[in-house]
Scaffold this active site. Structure first.
Site, PDB file in Angstrom:
ATOM      1  N   GLN A  20     -29.796   9.655 -60.299  1.00  0.00           N
ATOM      2  CA  GLN A  20     -30.342   9.077 -59.226  1.00  0.00           C
ATOM      3  C   GLN A  20     -31.617   9.914 -58.802  1.00  0.00           C
ATOM      4  OE1 GLN A  20     -29.906   6.482 -57.408  1.00  0.00           O
ATOM      5  NE2 GLN A  20     -28.263   5.476 -58.380  1.00  0.00           N
ATOM      6  N   SER A  21     -32.324  10.238 -59.596  1.00  0.00           N
ATOM      7  CA  SER A  21     -33.708  11.038 -59.325  1.00  0.00           C
ATOM      8  C   SER A  21     -34.584  10.444 -58.710  1.00  0.00           C
ATOM      9  CB  SER A  21     -34.203  11.724 -60.907  1.00  0.00           C
ATOM     10  OG  SER A  21     -35.294  12.241 -60.301  1.00  0.00           O
ATOM     11  N   ASN A  22     -34.922  10.789 -57.493  1.00  0.00           N
ATOM     12  CA  ASN A  22     -36.342  10.461 -56.702  1.00  0.00           C
ATOM     13  C   ASN A  22     -37.650  10.507 -57.385  1.00  0.00           C
ATOM     14  OD1 ASN A  22     -34.453   9.709 -54.229  1.00  0.00           O
ATOM     15  ND2 ASN A  22     -34.555  12.065 -54.053  1.00  0.00           N
TER      16      ASN A  22
ATOM     17  N   CYS B  87     -37.985  10.599 -60.613  1.00  0.00           N
ATOM     18  CA  CYS B  87     -38.145   9.767 -61.981  1.00  0.00           C
ATOM     19  C   CYS B  87     -38.489   8.440 -61.246  1.00  0.00           C
ATOM     20  CB  CYS B  87     -36.784   9.669 -62.670  1.00  0.00           C
ATOM     21  SG  CYS B  87     -36.576  11.047 -63.742  1.00  0.00           S
TER      22      CYS B  87
END
Ligand SMILES: *Cc1c(COP(=O)(O)O)cnc(C)c1O
Length: 356
Positions: free
Chosen positions: A85-87, A89
């Site tokens: 759930q990386s911001n 990326c």
């Protein structure tokens, strides 16, 4: 000991070219209702959630410099990695698309975090990013040698296609991959200068900045900015993952690279880097009752939405520190809203569990 004016530091930062991706300056607002609820300190918020790229956040500030660096290096593919759930990326993939660069994302999943196509992962999918899901260790942000090996394999594959990869290190701050300067942290030296200019216009002196710390670049930039301007403003980094020793070590290393890149002579020390790690609790990304309740508190009192992984934890810390008497009543504290709101939605089950 360096001591520069706002204009001098802005000039130094301008020697690093950037592509325009976001709306600056982001607003600096007083949180009147929250301030009144606690009866002091005076609380302000710096709205880096309103940068305007995808759903905004600190990574988009960093990417103005990083995308320019990738374009300077004739890259047509950008490779990066982080958790599912990386911001970082999503923001990287968005910025890459805007400049015709193909994004490849190595996304690490763990059992305790949501992994369905929702939130950032849904947005990555809609963008048509090349998504490659991998396994990772429980409760940790991804780091270490094995990751770099995996990334190098992908870069090799890209070169075999006849394309030019740019490897952007997780978080966009620590020097590594294709990035020789701590560009992300440099963007946060600039953010601190931007905030100080706004505070001056409001006629207030800021005593503390508090924000969520992950890869350490945001804190490194803010700390270098505060020390360069010789402001009596302490930067409190709230770790969302690592122990304070590890985090402070990372922050100091990035801060020293930042000093060097900007040609400053600050003599930064470990004691300039304040990290608190008691709010990591159940680990990176795991939503608990305090986080759920503080998200509700800020939304109800100020109409501002926090995220459950970073800014929620930092706000839990701010409220706890106020209750413990960490601040003086007349202090002015700026909460940096670093974005991350898409992660609310895949965490709906835990949020509802704690709020019902
Ligand atoms: C990445 C991130 C942070 C932490 O920033 P670092 O520079 O990696 O320490 C804080 N908040 C949000 C929402 C983020 O996405």
């Amino acid at each position: 000991m360096a001591n520069f004016s706002l204009n001098e530091i802005k000039k130094k930062i301008e020697t690093f070219p950037k592509k325009k991706l976001i709306h600056l300056p982001t607003p600096l607002q007083k949180l009147e209702n929250l301030t009144a609820a606690f009866g002091g300190p005076e609380i302000f918020i710096k709205r880096d959630d309103l940068t305007g790229l995808a759903f905004g956040g600190n990574k988009s500030r960093k990417l103005e410099f990083i995308i320019q660096d990738a374009l300077n290096k004739q890259a047509d593919v950008i490779i990066t990695w982080a958790s599912v759930q990386s911001n970082w990326c999503l923001q990287t993939a968005t910025a890459a698309r805007k400049f015709g660069i193909k994004p490849i994302l190595l996304l690490f999943k763990t059992d305790e975090l949501p992994q369905e196509y929702d939130g950032n992962l849904l947005l990555d999918y809609i963008l048509g990013a090349d998504i490659r899901i991998r396994e990772s260790e429980k409760g940790k942000v991804v780091r270490g040698e094995d990751v770099l090996e995996m990334v190098e394999e992908v870069a090799h594959e890209v070169r075999e296609w006849g394309h030019t990869p740019y490897v952007a290190p997780l978080g966009g701050s620590a020097v590594g991959g294709s990035m020789e300067k701590p560009l992300g942290a440099i963007s946060y030296v600039s953010a601190l200068a931007e905030m100080e200019e706004q505070a001056e216009a409001l006629g207030v002196a800021i005593d503390y900045v508090i924000h969520a710390a992950g890869s350490g670049g945001t804190q490194a930039g803010l700390a270098v900015g505060a020390k360069t301007l010789d402001k009596n403003c302490r930067i409190l980094g709230i770790s969302v993952s690592e122990s304070k020793e590890e985090m402070a070590g990372d922050v100091l290393a990035i801060a020293r690279d930042t000093e060097r890149a900007l040609n400053l002579d600050l003599d930064l020390r470990q004691e300039d880097i304040i990290v608190l790690d008691e709010y990591v609790k159940a680990g990176y990304g795991v939503v608990d009752r305090d986080v759920a309740e503080v998200i509700q508190l800020l939304f109800k009192t100020e109409g501002i939405v926090l995220d459950p992984v970073y800014t929620g934890k930092a706000m839990v810390a701010l409220v706890d520190l106020i209750k413990k008497g960490y601040f003086q009543k007349q202090d002015r504290v700026v909460f940096f809203h670093t974005g991350g709101t898409p992660a609310l939605f895949p965490n709906r089950d835990r949020l509802i569990e704690f709020l019902k």
